[in-house]
Design a protein around this motif. Sequence first.
Motif, PDB file in Angstrom:
ATOM      1  N   MET A 243       0.816  -1.210   0.000  1.00 15.95           N
ATOM      2  CA  MET A 243       0.000   0.000   0.000  1.00 15.95           C
ATOM      3  C   MET A 243       0.853   1.265   0.000  1.00 15.95           C
ATOM      4  N   GLU A 244       2.131   1.161   0.258  1.00 15.38           N
ATOM      5  CA  GLU A 244       2.968   2.355   0.403  1.00 15.38           C
ATOM      6  C   GLU A 244       2.968   3.267  -0.825  1.00 15.38           C
ATOM      7  N   PRO A 245       3.076   2.730  -2.052  1.00 17.54           N
ATOM      8  CA  PRO A 245       2.990   3.632  -3.219  1.00 17.54           C
ATOM      9  C   PRO A 245       1.666   4.392  -3.276  1.00 17.54           C
ATOM     10  N   GLN A 246       0.586   3.707  -2.862  1.00 13.69           N
ATOM     11  CA  GLN A 246      -0.731   4.362  -2.840  1.00 13.69           C
ATOM     12  C   GLN A 246      -0.777   5.451  -1.778  1.00 13.69           C
ATOM     13  N   ILE A 247      -0.176   5.196  -0.620  1.00 11.63           N
ATOM     14  CA  ILE A 247      -0.155   6.195   0.444  1.00 11.63           C
ATOM     15  C   ILE A 247       0.602   7.443  -0.006  1.00 11.63           C
ATOM     16  N   LEU A 248       1.674   7.248  -0.747  1.00 13.84           N
ATOM     17  CA  LEU A 248       2.411   8.413  -1.260  1.00 13.84           C
ATOM     18  C   LEU A 248       1.544   9.247  -2.209  1.00 13.84           C
ATOM     19  N   ILE A 249       0.752   8.580  -3.039  1.00 15.66           N
ATOM     20  CA  ILE A 249      -0.153   9.313  -3.928  1.00 15.66           C
ATOM     21  C   ILE A 249      -1.165  10.100  -3.103  1.00 15.66           C
ATOM     22  N   CYS A 250      -1.690   9.469  -2.053  1.00 13.61           N
ATOM     23  CA  CYS A 250      -2.640  10.150  -1.168  1.00 13.61           C
ATOM     24  C   CYS A 250      -1.976  11.329  -0.457  1.00 13.61           C
ATOM     25  N   ASP A 251      -0.764  11.108   0.064  1.00 13.79           N
ATOM     26  CA  ASP A 251      -0.030  12.171   0.756  1.00 13.79           C
ATOM     27  C   ASP A 251       0.172  13.379  -0.152  1.00 13.79           C
ATOM     28  N   ASN A 252       0.657  13.097  -1.346  1.00  8.56           N
ATOM     29  CA  ASN A 252       0.935  14.201  -2.277  1.00  8.56           C
ATOM     30  C   ASN A 252      -0.339  14.942  -2.663  1.00  8.56           C
ATOM     31  N   TYR A 253      -1.447  14.202  -2.743  1.00  6.43           N
ATOM     32  CA  TYR A 253      -2.718  14.847  -3.064  1.00  6.43           C
ATOM     33  C   TYR A 253      -3.160  15.759  -1.921  1.00  6.43           C
TER      34      TYR A 253
END
Length: 371
Positions: A243-253
Amino acid sequence: MKKTLTIFLICISQVLIAQTYDEDVVMKACSCIYNAEGDSIDSIVNSCLIKALYHSLAEDGISKQKIMQDYSNPKNIQEDVSAGDQTTFADYLDMLYKNCSATRYLIEKNPSLYKEMLDSAASYLANGNSEKALSTYAKLIRYYPDDPEGYFGLGLISLSDNDYVTTARLMKHAYMIYSVQESDRARDCKEYLKAAYYYLKKEGKDSLFAAVAREFIPPIYQPENFNQLQNVELNNEIDCRLMEPQILICDNYILSTPVNDKEMNRKYAIETVIRWMAKTPNYIYHIDKNVVPILDAKGNVLAVFTAAMTKFSIENPEQGNDSKAAALYAWNTILDYVADKANNIKLTGELKKKIKAKNNGTLEKQLIINN
């Protein structure tokens, strides 16, 4: 172990290219099986096939020794097999077990055989006797090719042997059968497929998984599909790691969009980050007491702060549990965010004080952060 498992996989595989069979051999072997006496299925089938091969080929002046040499080596699953290649002994066995009614009769006349084999294989596996488990699961597949348990069992063995590509092949096949049966074991297959993908990805070999089971690679959602994040399960460490790549997308958003109570994609992103923070066993997050005075009633400041902390830990795994480093990064990030009026955060006296400290280089001195 890996080599042995690969050989078994070759024997049960249905992807050999351009197989050709001597129908006379198959017919003679099947007729022999029909008239044979005894209860040992493998012994009867092997003996009848050998007799059929001898009878059909001896007339061409080929010796018994040469026959068995030519027919005993299974083809490599990776080879480009041409139409003129010799059919192997394993190929003929596969043909007989799948299509000879006499062979099916031998198996079906012993209704307790399936459960006995399944229980034995499971017992061997539980007791750490992987060689015995492997041979029993392989035989289970040979006798019951349409049943998923043999493929599932071999998948478990290949996973423990770190043969993740074979795991993907076997678990995918088992999943397809379990799904048709509407069995709960299909879910287990997906978990093991996820594990195989994780370990291959960790080794930089995720393309090998994609070539075998691309449809089982966990999806990564972009903002327009953040509503799907609610369905992503976080049951274990592998789930959280993937899930970490997805969390980075969420963080950046979160860090690049203004506060907006009506913007659902941002809401989904914040909820997902918070859920992941609570589940991941790889990082421990502390919200230090310095943050309390700058928090707002709606939680907008905290959302940005946590997005910054998780972004830092994922992008800097060697410092992921360095609470001081993560907090300093989060503080600098939140102060830059709130300083931009377009982000819709009302500046309180405490926030203005911290922004000033950041700008004149005294922020770290003002903060008491325990590592």
